[in-house]
Write a protein that holds these residues in place. Structure first.
Motif: not given
Length: 337
Positions: A172-193
């Motif tokens: 799933s794309g990250i929008s499934g995690a909702g609008i509130v930022p999380t550790t999972t949706s933090h760009y350095p944790n998600l990009a190229e991963n």
């Protein structure tokens, strides 16, 4: 013209409802609620709506909404809808709940979500391709995004009662995690991963089990593992469906074509579906291939998690509930590239 209210309109699904309804010929959104953003313009939160929507967020009691709306969408977290629905249910408004509160049998909900259900009632499950009774309902529970892609991928074969087991691998794309930022949706944790999570115990597994076992109560070997990918939208589900006996490609392909022949938003294709072909649309693309050595059918489905997986599907439900053409306001292609 139908007047619609959206309770919890500040998140992704609420914003997507407003976006999609902005060009619906039969619906006007006249109330969008948010306690946190009360008084601010909707377009300040959802900036893609600038010049298209001039509403302000309101903090208004549900009973008041029924005085101004014909249909109410609940775009709130699980646990919140069950507190609101009793205040709406005795009015003349139609209700579509995008949360998980009414998707499952009460005992299963309480086990999976770990809380007592405050308003147990039997509500149609709004996956219209599998639940035609939606057309005759005033209150519908909109499916989860993962179960939408998974159940549409497997239902035609499970319906034949020829399946030994199913393994779903969903990304799933990250929008499934909702609008509130999380550790999972933090760009350095998600990009190229790619991140796998809740490998065997994701809450949506209960929805998948419930729906597929409606077709075959004997099918108990159902597995589901979700992943988050560095994409904003979309869910690509790969279903490994193990059959009781060997089948040929054309035979299975025809099962899918026949099963979905009357469904406007299901496209059974030759080849492998792609998220990029459905992004922004209400379509679900399904493709398949036979693994002859293992009596396995690999079925891939692609949806936009915010449209067919949430807000678009809610509008599809609304259209049928209100006697409109199913495709009204939704008949447009995905965004490519």
């Amino acid at each position: 013209m139908l007047n619609a209210g959206i309770i919890g309109a500040s998140g992704y699904t609420g914003g997507e409802l407003i976006r999609l309804l902005a060009h619906h010929p039969n619906v006007n959104v006249n109330i969008a609620t948010s306690r946190k953003l009360h008084g601010t313009y909707v377009s300040e939160q959802h900036k893609n709506l600038v010049s298209l929507n001039y509403l302000r967020f309101e903090d208004v009691e549900p009973e008041k909404i029924t005085e101004f709306c014909d249909i109410v969408f609940l775009a709130v977290p699980h646990g919140a809808s069950m507190k609101v629905v009793p205040k709406l249910i005795d009015s003349d408004v139609k209700i579509i709940d995008l949360s998980a509160d009414y998707r499952l049998d009460v005992d299963i909900f309480e086990h999976v979500y770990g809380q007592e259900h405050e308003d147990p009632r039997d509500v149609p499950y709004g996956l219209v391709e599998l639940h035609p009774e939606v057309s005759n309902s005033d209150f519908v529970s909109n499916p989860g995004c993962y179960p939408t892609g998974a159940n549409l991928a497997a239902a035609p074969l499970v319906n034949k009662k020829i399946v030994e087991s199913v393994v779903f691998d969903s990304k799933s794309g990250i929008s499934g995690a909702g609008i509130v930022p999380t550790t999972t949706s933090h760009y350095p944790n998600l990009a190229e991963n790619i991140t796998a999570y809740k490998l065997t115990k994701h809450r949506h597994r209960a929805e998948i089990n419930q729906e597929l076992q409606r077709f075959d109560s004997g099918l108990t070997n159902i597995s589901f593992t979700p992943h988050v990918i560095p994409s904003i939208r979309g869910i690509l589900t790969t279903a490994h469906i193990f059959l009781q006996d060997k089948m040929e490609h054309q035979e299975v392909f025809e099962i899918y074509k026949k099963f979905y022949c009357d469904n406007n938003f299901i496209r059974v294709i030759e080849g492998v579906p792609s998220i990029s072909h459905v992004r922004g649309s209400n379509f679900c693309d399904i493709g398949l291939e036979i693994d002859e050595n293992n009596n396995r059918v690999v079925v891939v489905s692609a949806i936009d998690n915010l449209v067919k997986g949430a807000s678009g599907q809610a509008i599809q439900n609304m259209n049928l509930m209100c006697g409109l053409e199913e495709t009204t306001g939704l008949w447009f292609p995905g965004l490519l590239p």
